[in-house]
Write a protein that holds these residues in place. Structure first.
Motif, short mmCIF file in Angstrom:
data_model
loop_
_atom_site.label_atom_id
_atom_site.label_comp_id
_atom_site.label_asym_id
_atom_site.label_seq_id
_atom_site.Cartn_x
_atom_site.Cartn_y
_atom_site.Cartn_z
N ASP A 120 28.89 57.84 20.99
CA ASP A 120 29.73 56.66 21.03
C ASP A 120 30.29 56.46 22.43
O ASP A 120 30.22 55.37 23.01
N THR A 121 30.80 57.53 23.02
CA THR A 121 31.35 57.49 24.37
C THR A 121 30.40 58.13 25.38
O THR A 121 30.30 57.69 26.52
N LEU A 122 29.71 59.18 24.95
CA LEU A 122 28.78 59.89 25.82
C LEU A 122 27.40 59.25 25.79
O LEU A 122 27.09 58.47 24.90
N THR A 123 26.58 59.60 26.76
CA THR A 123 25.16 59.31 26.68
C THR A 123 24.47 60.48 25.97
O THR A 123 25.05 61.55 25.81
N SER A 152 17.54 59.45 15.24
CA SER A 152 17.48 58.06 14.79
C SER A 152 18.49 57.19 15.52
O SER A 152 18.82 56.09 15.06
N CYS A 153 18.99 57.66 16.65
CA CYS A 153 19.99 56.91 17.41
C CYS A 153 19.31 56.02 18.46
O CYS A 153 19.48 56.20 19.68
N PHE A 154 18.54 55.07 17.95
CA PHE A 154 17.90 54.05 18.78
C PHE A 154 18.17 52.69 18.15
O PHE A 154 18.17 52.55 16.92
N ARG A 155 18.36 51.68 18.99
CA ARG A 155 18.50 50.32 18.49
C ARG A 155 17.14 49.77 18.09
O ARG A 155 16.09 50.35 18.41
N SER A 156 17.14 48.63 17.41
CA SER A 156 15.89 48.01 16.98
C SER A 156 14.99 47.65 18.16
O SER A 156 13.77 47.60 18.02
N ASP A 157 15.60 47.39 19.32
CA ASP A 157 14.80 47.05 20.50
C ASP A 157 14.31 48.28 21.26
O ASP A 157 13.72 48.16 22.34
N GLY A 158 14.58 49.48 20.71
CA GLY A 158 14.10 50.71 21.32
C GLY A 158 15.06 51.36 22.29
O GLY A 158 14.81 52.48 22.74
N GLU A 159 16.16 50.69 22.61
CA GLU A 159 17.13 51.27 23.53
C GLU A 159 17.89 52.42 22.87
O GLU A 159 18.32 52.31 21.72
N PRO A 160 18.08 53.53 23.57
CA PRO A 160 18.84 54.64 23.00
C PRO A 160 20.32 54.33 22.92
O PRO A 160 20.86 53.61 23.77
N TYR A 161 20.98 54.84 21.89
CA TYR A 161 22.43 54.71 21.79
C TYR A 161 23.10 55.38 23.00
O TYR A 161 22.61 56.37 23.54
N ARG A 164 28.75 53.05 23.59
CA ARG A 164 29.10 51.90 22.74
C ARG A 164 28.17 50.71 22.93
O ARG A 164 28.58 49.55 22.81
N ASN A 165 26.91 50.95 23.19
CA ASN A 165 25.95 49.87 23.37
C ASN A 165 25.20 49.55 22.08
O ASN A 165 24.15 48.91 22.11
N PHE A 166 25.72 49.97 20.93
CA PHE A 166 25.00 49.84 19.67
C PHE A 166 25.96 49.51 18.54
O PHE A 166 27.18 49.66 18.66
N HIS A 167 25.37 49.08 17.41
CA HIS A 167 26.12 48.99 16.16
C HIS A 167 25.56 50.04 15.23
O HIS A 167 24.35 50.18 15.11
#
Length: 288
Positions: A120-123, A152-161, A164-167
């Motif tokens: 959430d805060t870290l990469t 499974s911490c990837f967005r639908s567009d393939g970007e890694p979480y 806070r760049n994700f929902h």
């Protein structure tokens, strides 16, 4: 049926995957593999929010440590959300250092599944560095059993979480990871157990959005016996395509020792899998 206070689940049909797993377990020289399991500690030095008591995860983990010391697992697996969110990277890293120091003292070999709150805060790189690991998804073997840890911490567009760049409801196994998974399963003939955070057996907010593709890879391999996962904070068990999907109770939920939850997983040479749950964690056993 119930046996020794545990739920026993036996296959009613001899599927190809069960035939293969029984054959692979036939090596008389093999011994049981024992795994200590915890999930969703959400440790943070902050006040409770709703049913989540973040600071108490330290004491709950200490209770689990005492049990694991007695049971002597071969390794530990933390199924995600080891930490909760902080307002800064520095504070988040301190949360991680505090809880992982306690976790690392339990057993020399440890495996960490990435949860959405871990990044959430870290990469991902910062979290992995904090637990001294290189990869967020990988596989390894122990005593004739193949284990897979998924991310499974990837967005639908393939970007890694990260940062806070994700929902949290947009959880996916990336195309690259899915390709790796298929290759890993195809190159393996051992009975296989999978560790995940977000659920692979449901299509609601707690589920991985492309979980059908992941399950297809499992089923086509014919070797996957069970998947252990967290994220939804509850005991749950489903069987899909001859594979058991076991969701474990969160350690962070509730206050006091009576609200703890952790387990010891035994995989026997004859194919029996037994989960001995403690406190709020249910116990299960099934035979393949």
């Amino acid at each position: 049926m119930l046996r020794d206070g545990s739920l026993v689940l036996a296959a009613t049909a001899m599927t190809p995957s069960l035939l293969m797993s029984q054959k692979a377990f036939a090596d008389d020289s093999a011994r049981a593999v024992r795994v200590g399991l915890v999930t969703d500690l959400h440790y943070a030095d902050k006040s409770p929010a709703g049913t989540r008591h973040y600071r108490e995860s330290i004491d709950k983990l200490e209770t689990a440590r005492q049990q694991f010391t007695n049971d002597e697992p071969d390794f530990l697996v933390e199924l995600g959300d080891l930490i909760d969110a902080a307002d800064s990277v520095e504070v988040e890293q301190q949360y991680l250092k505090t809880i992982n120091t306690k976790f690392a003292a339990i057993c020399d070999e440890r495996h960490y599944v990435l949860g959405n709150h871990c990044v959430d805060t870290l990469t991902k790189q910062e979290f992995l560095a904090g637990v001294e690991k290189e990869h967020s998804y990988y596989s390894f073997d122990r005593e004739g059993i193949h284990f897979i840890a998924l991310d499974s911490c990837f967005r639908s567009d393939g970007e890694p979480y990260g940062r806070r760049n994700f929902h949290w409801t947009d959880a996916n196994v990336s195309a690259e990871e899915l390709e790796w998974l298929r290759g890993d399963l195809q190159s393996n003939s051992k009975p296989t157990v999978v560790f995940a955070h977000q659920r692979l057996d449901v299509s609601n907010h707690h589920g991985v959005k492309n979980n059908a593709e992941v399950r297809k890879a499992f089923e086509e391999s014919g070797d996957v016996l069970a998947v252990f996962q967290g994220h939804s904070h509850q005991n749950d068990l489903k069987e899909i395509g001859g594979i058991h999907y076991c969701t474990l109770a969160a350690m962070v939920e509730g206050s006091g020792p009576e609200s703890n939850g952790y387990s010891v997983l035994d995989i026997q040479p004859d194919g029996t899998i037994k989960i001995k749950g403690f406190v709020r964690q249910a116990s299960y056993q099934w035979n393949t």
